[in-house]
Design a protein around this motif. Structure first.
Motif, PDB file in Angstrom:
ATOM      1  N   GLU A 139       0.829  -1.200   0.000  1.00 45.82           N
ATOM      2  CA  GLU A 139       0.000   0.000   0.000  1.00 45.82           C
ATOM      3  C   GLU A 139       0.870   1.259   0.000  1.00 45.82           C
ATOM      4  O   GLU A 139       0.578   2.237  -0.701  1.00 45.82           O
ATOM      5  CB  GLU A 139      -0.921  -0.004   1.219  1.00 45.82           C
ATOM      6  CG  GLU A 139      -2.004  -1.076   1.168  1.00 45.82           C
ATOM      7  CD  GLU A 139      -2.806  -1.151   2.458  1.00 45.82           C
ATOM      8  OE1 GLU A 139      -2.565  -0.316   3.368  1.00 45.82           O
ATOM      9  OE2 GLU A 139      -3.675  -2.034   2.570  1.00 45.82           O
ATOM     10  N   ARG A 142       2.303   1.767  -3.490  1.00 45.69           N
ATOM     11  CA  ARG A 142       1.328   2.338  -4.431  1.00 45.69           C
ATOM     12  C   ARG A 142       1.148   3.834  -4.187  1.00 45.69           C
ATOM     13  O   ARG A 142       1.093   4.632  -5.135  1.00 45.69           O
ATOM     14  CB  ARG A 142       0.000   1.595  -4.308  1.00 45.69           C
ATOM     15  CG  ARG A 142      -1.102   2.138  -5.220  1.00 45.69           C
ATOM     16  CD  ARG A 142      -0.748   1.974  -6.695  1.00 45.69           C
ATOM     17  NE  ARG A 142      -1.690   2.671  -7.571  1.00 45.69           N
ATOM     18  CZ  ARG A 142      -2.806   2.128  -8.057  1.00 45.69           C
ATOM     19  NH1 ARG A 142      -3.144   0.885  -7.729  1.00 45.69           N
ATOM     20  NH2 ARG A 142      -3.588   2.819  -8.851  1.00 45.69           N
ATOM     21  N   GLU A 143       1.038   4.237  -2.929  1.00 39.95           N
ATOM     22  CA  GLU A 143       0.937   5.667  -2.622  1.00 39.95           C
ATOM     23  C   GLU A 143       2.166   6.417  -3.129  1.00 39.95           C
ATOM     24  O   GLU A 143       2.053   7.508  -3.709  1.00 39.95           O
ATOM     25  CB  GLU A 143       0.789   5.884  -1.111  1.00 39.95           C
ATOM     26  CG  GLU A 143      -0.555   5.482  -0.545  1.00 39.95           C
ATOM     27  CD  GLU A 143      -0.680   5.840   0.937  1.00 39.95           C
ATOM     28  OE1 GLU A 143       0.077   6.723   1.402  1.00 39.95           O
ATOM     29  OE2 GLU A 143      -1.518   5.235   1.627  1.00 39.95           O
TER      30      GLU A 143
END
Length: 340
Positions: A139, A142-143
């Motif tokens: 996560e 991806r950020e």
């Protein structure tokens, strides 16, 4: 076009599968690695890629130059494309990575790429921040990639999540952003990455596992090139080739998730103690015959890879580069990996 100061480059034929050279920062001092990548272009490789480590896997490797400094010098001294693996989010803030990538692409348009990964503790633990579980690391990746892309495209970015960004802008930007690929060793990660990556990079493992990775990425709509990094050891005898792998690449006996979570080179050495060194032949292509080695590489490429980057696991690259120029690349030509 005037030749670069680092010397002329021989003309090449057009290849069905791109054959690249992998530059291992963990094993070779930056100055010697620069000489090696220049030699790789002269030997006939199509391009290069490099690792991005703060620490080597084992103390026997003994190096870890700063990839972002090195790759600028390497691009200035060559004419082919050079990419790197990068893990933003902990050791690297994504704003700084966006600035670095934008500068590289502005200086060397169309020649730089990066394969973005969630990282390993051996490089990231130094911040003192907790090492997140894989789901959280994905996560965060991806950020970070979203932030990097927005900045390189000229946006002012505010972001408050697993990474935090306050009113950031990148002022020196390229005409076109560099491609950002994903790294993946499992089919699950490859499928997840298909939604945002512009290509996929993975590393040698059993052919059936590689097939699952490629199929998962393509099956989920993944676009761009599929890239394979192949560890190999080529020497004058099988015994000598195996000795190089045993001395330099015992970390190849380990696999994720274990390799993600160990923090020190000494931890890797302890983890491989007592393991059967003959198992290295599953992680490293070991051979003394370049034509046989070419066949093994071709078999892997046929799984569905558009680019194959070859990593000779020895600290001395001159024998490998000479053999690649005189034997290995011609043997790949004979196998129709290359066509005019």
């Amino acid at each position: 076009t005037a030749p670069l100061p680092c010397g002329p480059v021989r003309c090449k034929t057009r290849r069905m599968v791109f054959i690249g050279f992998h530059a291992s920062h963990e094993q070779i001092a930056p100055s010697a690695l620069l000489d090696a990548v220049i030699g790789a272009e002269r030997a006939g490789f199509d391009g290069a890629m490099c690792s991005d480590h703060l620490a080597p896997w084992t103390r026997a490797q003994g190096e870890s130059g700063f990839a972002l400094s090195w790759i600028a010098a390497a691009l200035a001294c060559t004419e082919f494309s050079i990419g790197m693996v990068n893990a933003p989010g902990q050791r690297y803030h994504p704003v700084m990575i966006a600035q670095a990538f934008a500068t590289l692409e502005e200086m060397f348009p169309g020649r730089f790429w990066a394969a973005m990964g969630s990282g390993e503790a051996v490089n990231e633990h130094v911040t003192g921040d907790p090492w997140p579980e894989k789901r959280v690391r994905n996560e965060r990746l991806r950020e970070s990639v979203d932030v990097i892309r927005r900045l390189i495209e000229g946006e002012e970015v505010d972001h408050d999540g697993l990474v935090r960004v306050h009113e950031a802008r990148v002022w020196s930007r390229p005409a076109e952003p560099p491609p950002l690929f994903a790294t993946a060793v499992s089919a699950e990660t490859a499928e997840w990455a298909a939604a945002w990556a512009q290509g996929l990079a993975t590393v040698i493992q059993e052919p059936a596992a590689l097939q699952r990775v490629v199929d998962a990425y393509r099956g989920a709509g993944g676009s761009g090139p599929c890239i394979l990094q192949v560890h190999l050891s080529l020497a004058e005898s099988d015994e000598a080739a195996f000795a190089i792998a045993r001395e330099q690449w015992t970390n190849g006996l380990l696999s994720p998730p274990q390799t993600w979570d160990l923090e020190q080179p000494e931890d890797f050495e302890a983890a491989v103690a007592g393991l059967d060194r003959s198992e290295l032949r599953k992680a490293v292509l070991i051979d003394h015959d370049a034509s046989v080695l070419a066949g093994r590489i071709a078999d892997l490429a046929e799984i569905g890879f558009d680019r194959v980057y070859l990593h000779h696991v020895g600290t001395e690259q001159s024998y490998f580069l000479a053999a690649a120029e005189s034997e290995l690349i011609p043997a790949l030509e004979e196998l129709s990996l290359i066509h005019i």
